[in-house]
Design a protein around this motif. Structure first.
Motif, short mmCIF file in Angstrom:
data_model
loop_
_atom_site.label_atom_id
_atom_site.label_comp_id
_atom_site.label_asym_id
_atom_site.label_seq_id
_atom_site.Cartn_x
_atom_site.Cartn_y
_atom_site.Cartn_z
N SER A 1 8.25 1.13 -2.79
CA SER A 1 7.44 -0.09 -2.80
C SER A 1 6.87 -0.32 -1.41
O SER A 1 7.55 -0.09 -0.40
N SER A 2 5.63 -0.77 -1.36
CA SER A 2 4.97 -1.01 -0.08
C SER A 2 5.27 -2.42 0.43
O SER A 2 5.37 -3.36 -0.36
N LYS A 3 5.39 -2.55 1.73
CA LYS A 3 5.58 -3.86 2.34
C LYS A 3 4.24 -4.48 2.73
O LYS A 3 4.19 -5.61 3.24
N ASP A 4 3.16 -3.73 2.51
CA ASP A 4 1.82 -4.24 2.81
C ASP A 4 1.42 -5.33 1.82
O ASP A 4 1.94 -5.40 0.70
N THR A 5 0.50 -6.18 2.23
CA THR A 5 -0.06 -7.18 1.33
C THR A 5 -0.80 -6.46 0.20
O THR A 5 -1.63 -5.59 0.45
N ILE A 6 -0.47 -6.82 -1.02
CA ILE A 6 -1.04 -6.11 -2.17
C ILE A 6 -2.43 -6.65 -2.49
O ILE A 6 -2.62 -7.83 -2.77
N THR A 7 -3.40 -5.76 -2.41
CA THR A 7 -4.78 -6.06 -2.81
C THR A 7 -5.26 -4.93 -3.71
O THR A 7 -4.68 -3.84 -3.70
N PRO A 8 -6.30 -5.15 -4.51
CA PRO A 8 -6.82 -4.05 -5.34
C PRO A 8 -7.24 -2.84 -4.52
O PRO A 8 -7.11 -1.70 -4.97
N GLU A 9 -7.75 -3.09 -3.30
CA GLU A 9 -8.20 -1.99 -2.45
C GLU A 9 -7.04 -1.20 -1.85
O GLU A 9 -7.22 -0.04 -1.44
N LEU A 10 -5.85 -1.81 -1.77
CA LEU A 10 -4.71 -1.14 -1.15
C LEU A 10 -4.43 0.21 -1.80
O LEU A 10 -4.18 1.20 -1.11
N TYR A 11 -4.50 0.26 -3.13
CA TYR A 11 -4.13 1.47 -3.85
C TYR A 11 -5.12 2.60 -3.58
O TYR A 11 -4.72 3.75 -3.41
N ALA A 12 -6.39 2.26 -3.54
CA ALA A 12 -7.39 3.28 -3.23
C ALA A 12 -7.22 3.79 -1.81
O ALA A 12 -7.29 5.00 -1.55
N ASN A 13 -6.95 2.88 -0.88
CA ASN A 13 -6.77 3.28 0.51
C ASN A 13 -5.50 4.12 0.68
O ASN A 13 -5.49 5.09 1.45
N GLN A 14 -4.44 3.75 -0.02
CA GLN A 14 -3.20 4.54 0.05
C GLN A 14 -3.41 5.93 -0.51
O GLN A 14 -2.94 6.92 0.06
N LEU A 15 -4.11 6.01 -1.66
CA LEU A 15 -4.38 7.31 -2.25
C LEU A 15 -5.20 8.17 -1.29
O LEU A 15 -4.93 9.37 -1.12
N HIS A 16 -6.20 7.57 -0.66
CA HIS A 16 -7.06 8.30 0.27
C HIS A 16 -6.23 8.87 1.43
O HIS A 16 -6.39 10.04 1.80
N GLN A 17 -5.34 8.05 1.96
CA GLN A 17 -4.49 8.51 3.06
C GLN A 17 -3.48 9.55 2.59
O GLN A 17 -3.17 10.50 3.31
N LEU A 18 -2.97 9.36 1.38
CA LEU A 18 -2.02 10.32 0.81
C LEU A 18 -2.67 11.69 0.67
O LEU A 18 -2.06 12.72 1.01
#
Length: 312
Positions: A77-94
Motif C-alpha cells: 500500500s502506498s503512503k502517498d495521497t491517493i489521486t486518480p493520476e497516482l496510479y498512472a504515474n506509479q505505473l510509468h515509474q514502475l
C-alpha cells in the motif's frame, strides 16, 4: 492461532520493485522485439493471474507486462495521497525502473479500462494502441441501475471477511476442510495462489474498500478523455452481464435487465467510437469468462497481435 503462527506468507509469482518507497508487484514475460510492449491492467477485484491466458498466449510473440496496483494482491500500500493520476504515474515509474520502454499497447479489463485512459491522457506519446476488455465506462454509475462498485451490504460483508481472514479463521477452515477454489477456466495454480493470499490476511479485501472509495474519482478523471483521434482501439464486450439472481432482483425492483444490457452495449460502442480507428467484438461470455476462458483469450490475442504488427 496455529494458522497465523505457522502458515507461510504466499510468494509472489513476479518481482517487487520499489517505486518511491512502495514495492509494486510486476510480471514481465516475453522477449523485447520490434513490436510494442503490451501492458495488462486488471480490474477492481482481480490480480495478474486473471489475465493469465492473455499473457500466456502472447508472450512468445511480444513483451507482456502484468502488475498489481498499489495495495492490491502482492503490491504494498502506498503512503502517498491517493489521486486518480497516482496510479498512472506509479505505473510509468514502475516501467522505467524495470527497464521497460515505449511504445506500449494498453489492455484493461473492467476498471482497468478507465485506469488506462488516464495513463494514455498523461503519456499520449508512449501509447500506440488501446484494448478494452469488457471495460468499465466513465458514466456507468449514472446510466445503470447499479450506482456504485460495492453496495453498503457488500462493504459490510467484505469488512467482516477481512477481519476473520486476519484472525486466521479462513486459513484454518481451508486447511481443515481442504477447501478448494472455484474453477472458472484458469489453471489451478492461479486459483491456489489467490486462495492462499486471501486466506493469509484481510489485505486483499480491505483493498476492495479502498478501490470503492476512489472509484468515482477514477471514472470522472477517465471521462475527461473524449477523443483518442485515430489511435487503434479494440473493444471486447461480453453478452452475459447479469446472473439470473441479479436479473430477478432487478425485475422485483421494476428494472428491466434487458434494458440494462442495452445500455451497457451502448457504452461499449461509445468506447470504440473514442477513436476513428476502433473495432468492437462481442463474446458469448460473462464479465470474467471473457478472459478466463482460454478459447476466448485466444480470439482476443489474435486481434491484439494483429494490432501490434500493424502499428510496429
Amino acid at each position: 492461532m496455529c494458522f497465523r503462527l505457522f502458515s507461510s506468507k504466499p510468494v509472489p509469482p513476479g518481482k517487487l520493485v520499489d517505486v518511491n518507497g512502495t514495492k509494486l508487484h510486476i510480471r514481465a514475460e516475453g522477449k523485447k522485439n520490434e513490436l510494442p510492449t503490451l501492458i495488462l491492467e486488471a480490474g477492481a477485484g482481480s490480480s495478474t493471474d486473471m489475465l493469465h491466458w492473455i499473457a500466456e498466449g502472447l508472450k512468445s510473440n511480444m513483451r507482456v507486462i502484468r502488475y498489481d496496483r498499489e495495495g492490491k494482491w502482492f503490491s504494498e500500500s502506498s503512503k502517498d495521497t491517493i489521486t486518480p493520476e497516482l496510479y498512472a504515474n506509479q505505473l510509468h515509474q514502475l516501467l522505467e525502473k524495470s527497464g521497460e520502454k515505449p511504445p506500449y499497447i494498453l489492455a484493461g479489463h473492467s476498471m482497468g479500462g478507465p485506469y488506462n485512459q488516464i495513463f494514455r491522457d498523461l503519456y499520449p506519446n508512449e501509447v500506440k494502441g488501446m484494448v478494452f476488455l469488457d471495460s468499465s465506462h466513465p458514466e456507468q454509475w449514472n446510466r445503470l441501475a447499479q450506482k456504485e462498485l460495492f453496495s453498503e451490504n457488500q462493504i459490510f460483508l467484505i469488512k467482516t471477511i477481512a477481519i476473520i481472514s486476519d484472525m486466521g479463521i479462513i486459513g484454518a477452515y481451508n486447511k481443515i476442510f481442504e477447501s478448494e477454489p472455484t474453477n472458472d477456466g484458469l489453471p489451478k495454480d492461479c486459483h491456489t495462489r489467490s486462495h492462499n493470499l486471501t486466506a493469509y490476511s484481510g489485505k486483499v479485501f480491505r483493498r476492495y474498500i479502498k478501490e470503492n472509495d476512489i472509484n468515482d474519482k477514477v471514472l470522472l478523471r477517465a471521462g475527461q478523455t473524449k477523443n483518442l483521434d485515430s489511435l487503434p482501439v479494440l473493444v471486447f464486450t461480453a453478452t452475459e452481464q447479469y446472473k439470473e439472481s441479479q436479473k430477478e432482483k432487478y425485475r422485483n425492483e421494476g428494472i428491466d435487465p434487458d434494458e440494462q444490457i442495452e445500455i451497457w452495449f451502448k457504452m461499449q460502442k461509445e468506447l470504440k467510437e473514442l477513436s476513428t480507428n476502433g473495432k468492437q467484438f462481442v463474446f458469448e461470455a460473462n464479465h470474467g469468462s471473457i478472459i478466463t476462458k482460454k478459447e476466448n483469450a485466444e480470439i482476443i490475442n489474435k486481434e491484439i497481435l494483429l494490432m501490434a504488427e500493424t502499428i510496429k
